[in-house]
Design a protein around this motif. Structure first.
Motif, mmCIF file in Angstrom:
data_model
loop_
_atom_site.group_PDB
_atom_site.id
_atom_site.type_symbol
_atom_site.label_atom_id
_atom_site.label_comp_id
_atom_site.label_asym_id
_atom_site.label_seq_id
_atom_site.Cartn_x
_atom_site.Cartn_y
_atom_site.Cartn_z
ATOM 1 N N GLN A 53 47.672 69.220 -32.557
ATOM 2 C CA GLN A 53 46.311 69.313 -33.078
ATOM 3 C C GLN A 53 46.258 70.138 -34.360
ATOM 4 O OE1 GLN A 53 44.625 70.892 -29.474
ATOM 5 N NE2 GLN A 53 43.709 68.926 -28.906
ATOM 6 N N VAL A 54 46.982 71.251 -34.399
ATOM 7 C CA VAL A 54 46.981 72.093 -35.596
ATOM 8 C C VAL A 54 47.624 71.357 -36.770
ATOM 9 C CG1 VAL A 54 47.779 74.261 -36.635
ATOM 10 C CG2 VAL A 54 46.986 74.236 -34.263
ATOM 11 N N ALA A 55 48.767 70.732 -36.554
ATOM 12 C CA ALA A 55 49.454 70.013 -37.640
ATOM 13 C C ALA A 55 48.598 68.852 -38.152
ATOM 14 C CB ALA A 55 50.821 69.520 -37.168
ATOM 15 N N ALA A 56 47.977 68.119 -37.241
ATOM 16 C CA ALA A 56 47.111 67.005 -37.656
ATOM 17 C C ALA A 56 45.908 67.526 -38.441
ATOM 18 C CB ALA A 56 46.664 66.212 -36.440
ATOM 19 N N ALA A 57 45.309 68.629 -37.980
ATOM 20 C CA ALA A 57 44.167 69.208 -38.692
ATOM 21 C C ALA A 57 44.578 69.665 -40.098
ATOM 22 C CB ALA A 57 43.596 70.380 -37.903
ATOM 23 N N MET A 58 45.762 70.233 -40.218
ATOM 24 C CA MET A 58 46.247 70.649 -41.538
ATOM 25 C C MET A 58 46.369 69.445 -42.466
ATOM 26 S SD MET A 58 49.153 73.396 -40.352
ATOM 27 C CE MET A 58 49.903 73.508 -41.969
ATOM 28 N N ALA A 59 46.916 68.351 -41.944
ATOM 29 C CA ALA A 59 47.081 67.140 -42.759
ATOM 30 C C ALA A 59 45.730 66.583 -43.184
ATOM 31 C CB ALA A 59 47.881 66.094 -41.976
ATOM 32 N N ILE A 60 44.816 66.450 -42.235
ATOM 33 C CA ILE A 60 43.496 65.892 -42.542
ATOM 34 C C ILE A 60 42.743 66.790 -43.520
ATOM 35 C CG2 ILE A 60 41.249 65.270 -41.556
ATOM 36 C CD1 ILE A 60 43.627 63.305 -40.980
ATOM 37 N N SER A 61 42.810 68.102 -43.307
ATOM 38 C CA SER A 61 42.085 69.002 -44.209
ATOM 39 C C SER A 61 42.719 69.056 -45.602
ATOM 40 C CB SER A 61 41.989 70.409 -43.609
ATOM 41 O OG SER A 61 43.245 71.028 -43.558
ATOM 42 N N SER A 62 43.939 68.531 -45.724
ATOM 43 C CA SER A 62 44.604 68.451 -47.031
ATOM 44 C C SER A 62 44.420 67.087 -47.681
ATOM 45 C CB SER A 62 46.097 68.751 -46.877
ATOM 46 O OG SER A 62 46.272 70.079 -46.458
ATOM 47 N N ARG A 65 44.718 60.550 -44.827
ATOM 48 C CA ARG A 65 43.822 59.583 -44.175
ATOM 49 C C ARG A 65 44.438 59.022 -42.898
ATOM 50 N NH1 ARG A 65 39.858 58.542 -48.025
ATOM 51 N NH2 ARG A 65 40.526 58.884 -50.160
ATOM 52 N N SER A 66 45.762 59.072 -42.827
ATOM 53 C CA SER A 66 46.462 58.585 -41.635
ATOM 54 C C SER A 66 47.826 59.273 -41.554
ATOM 55 C CB SER A 66 46.649 57.064 -41.694
ATOM 56 O OG SER A 66 47.497 56.701 -42.770
ATOM 57 N N LEU A 67 48.469 59.103 -40.409
ATOM 58 C CA LEU A 67 49.798 59.672 -40.208
ATOM 59 C C LEU A 67 50.800 58.558 -39.962
ATOM 60 C CD1 LEU A 67 48.974 62.682 -37.855
ATOM 61 C CD2 LEU A 67 49.243 62.692 -40.350
ATOM 62 N N GLU A 68 52.009 58.756 -40.466
ATOM 63 C CA GLU A 68 53.108 57.828 -40.208
ATOM 64 C C GLU A 68 53.888 58.226 -38.974
ATOM 65 O OE1 GLU A 68 55.570 57.855 -43.682
ATOM 66 O OE2 GLU A 68 54.248 56.486 -44.769
ATOM 67 N N ALA A 69 53.982 59.537 -38.707
ATOM 68 C CA ALA A 69 54.789 60.014 -37.585
ATOM 69 C C ALA A 69 54.311 61.384 -37.134
ATOM 70 C CB ALA A 69 56.260 60.088 -37.982
ATOM 71 N N VAL A 70 54.510 61.634 -35.834
ATOM 72 C CA VAL A 70 54.181 62.916 -35.228
ATOM 73 C C VAL A 70 55.358 63.321 -34.347
ATOM 74 C CG1 VAL A 70 52.642 64.154 -33.655
ATOM 75 C CG2 VAL A 70 51.709 62.405 -35.186
ATOM 76 N N ALA A 71 55.840 64.558 -34.514
ATOM 77 C CA ALA A 71 56.923 65.079 -33.674
ATOM 78 C C ALA A 71 56.431 66.327 -32.952
ATOM 79 C CB ALA A 71 58.137 65.430 -34.524
ATOM 80 N N GLU A 88 44.520 58.012 -32.931
ATOM 81 C CA GLU A 88 43.376 57.908 -33.841
ATOM 82 C C GLU A 88 43.822 57.885 -35.295
ATOM 83 O OE1 GLU A 88 39.219 60.213 -34.965
ATOM 84 O OE2 GLU A 88 40.127 60.552 -33.006
ATOM 85 N N LEU A 89 44.949 58.544 -35.588
ATOM 86 C CA LEU A 89 45.450 58.609 -36.953
ATOM 87 C C LEU A 89 46.523 57.565 -37.249
ATOM 88 C CD1 LEU A 89 45.416 62.473 -37.292
ATOM 89 C CD2 LEU A 89 43.864 60.822 -38.372
ATOM 90 N N GLY A 90 46.711 56.600 -36.326
ATOM 91 C CA GLY A 90 47.579 55.458 -36.595
ATOM 92 C C GLY A 90 48.985 55.513 -36.050
ATOM 93 N N VAL A 91 49.324 56.532 -35.260
ATOM 94 C CA VAL A 91 50.676 56.664 -34.709
ATOM 95 C C VAL A 91 50.669 56.167 -33.272
ATOM 96 C CG1 VAL A 91 52.512 58.288 -34.089
ATOM 97 C CG2 VAL A 91 51.226 58.591 -36.206
ATOM 98 N N LYS A 92 51.532 55.201 -32.984
ATOM 99 C CA LYS A 92 51.566 54.607 -31.650
ATOM 100 C C LYS A 92 52.243 55.493 -30.612
ATOM 101 C CE LYS A 92 51.354 49.812 -33.215
ATOM 102 N NZ LYS A 92 50.876 50.103 -34.519
ATOM 103 N N SER A 93 53.331 56.159 -30.994
ATOM 104 C CA SER A 93 54.017 57.028 -30.036
ATOM 105 C C SER A 93 54.572 58.249 -30.751
ATOM 106 C CB SER A 93 55.138 56.274 -29.314
ATOM 107 O OG SER A 93 56.131 55.874 -30.215
ATOM 108 N N LEU A 94 54.531 59.372 -30.051
ATOM 109 C CA LEU A 94 55.033 60.630 -30.580
ATOM 110 C C LEU A 94 56.540 60.723 -30.384
ATOM 111 C CD1 LEU A 94 51.964 61.228 -29.720
ATOM 112 C CD2 LEU A 94 52.698 63.573 -29.655
ATOM 113 N N LEU A 95 57.196 61.408 -31.306
ATOM 114 C CA LEU A 95 58.595 61.778 -31.125
ATOM 115 C C LEU A 95 58.574 63.093 -30.360
ATOM 116 C CD1 LEU A 95 59.716 61.173 -34.801
ATOM 117 C CD2 LEU A 95 60.293 59.740 -32.837
ATOM 118 N N VAL A 96 59.131 63.111 -29.172
ATOM 119 C CA VAL A 96 59.117 64.314 -28.342
ATOM 120 C C VAL A 96 60.552 64.781 -28.139
ATOM 121 C CG1 VAL A 96 58.430 65.319 -26.138
ATOM 122 C CG2 VAL A 96 57.031 63.517 -27.175
ATOM 123 N N ALA A 97 60.796 66.034 -28.498
ATOM 124 C CA ALA A 97 62.149 66.596 -28.384
ATOM 125 C C ALA A 97 62.089 67.932 -27.659
ATOM 126 C CB ALA A 97 62.762 66.792 -29.769
#
Length: 105
Positions: A53-62, A65-71, A88-97
């Motif tokens: 949520q924090v990383a997505a908020a940083m991207a949107i506030s910068s 408009r959409s994300l290619e990937a989330v880890a 909601e931002l266009g990423v179908k699945s998260l990269l989880v490590a």
């Protein structure tokens, strides 16, 4: 599974954020222009946000408009809210490590 170098990069950024802050979670996102944002979870009495949520908020506030990937780097997995933010931002699945960077999903 062989990861795209850009996906490996955001996992590394998420791991570094988590380690730097000693946090339970680290996350990194890549926006539609290739910019990356990394963050950790926030846990205050008045505010609780996951690292995603924090990383997505940083991207949107910068201006993203959409994300290619989330880890997400964590002992656990993503929450339903994390998955909803990514979707909601266009990423179908998260990269989880895991904390060692080993991809779990």
């Amino acid at each position: 599974m062989t990861l795209d170098p850009e996906d490996s990069k955001i996992i590394t950024l998420a791991r570094a954020a988590r380690a730097r802050n000693g946090s339970a979670e680290g996350a990194a996102v890549r926006d539609e222009t290739g910019r990356t944002y990394s963050a950790t979870n926030v846990s205050l009495a008045a505010l609780t946000l996951s690292a995603v949520q924090v990383a997505a908020a940083m991207a949107i506030s910068s201006g993203a408009r959409s994300l290619e990937a989330v880890a997400l780097v964590s002992e656990g997995g993503p929450s339903a809210a994390d998955e909803a933010v990514a979707a909601e931002l266009g990423v179908k699945s998260l990269l989880v490590a895991g904390p060692d960077g080993t991809l779990r999903s």
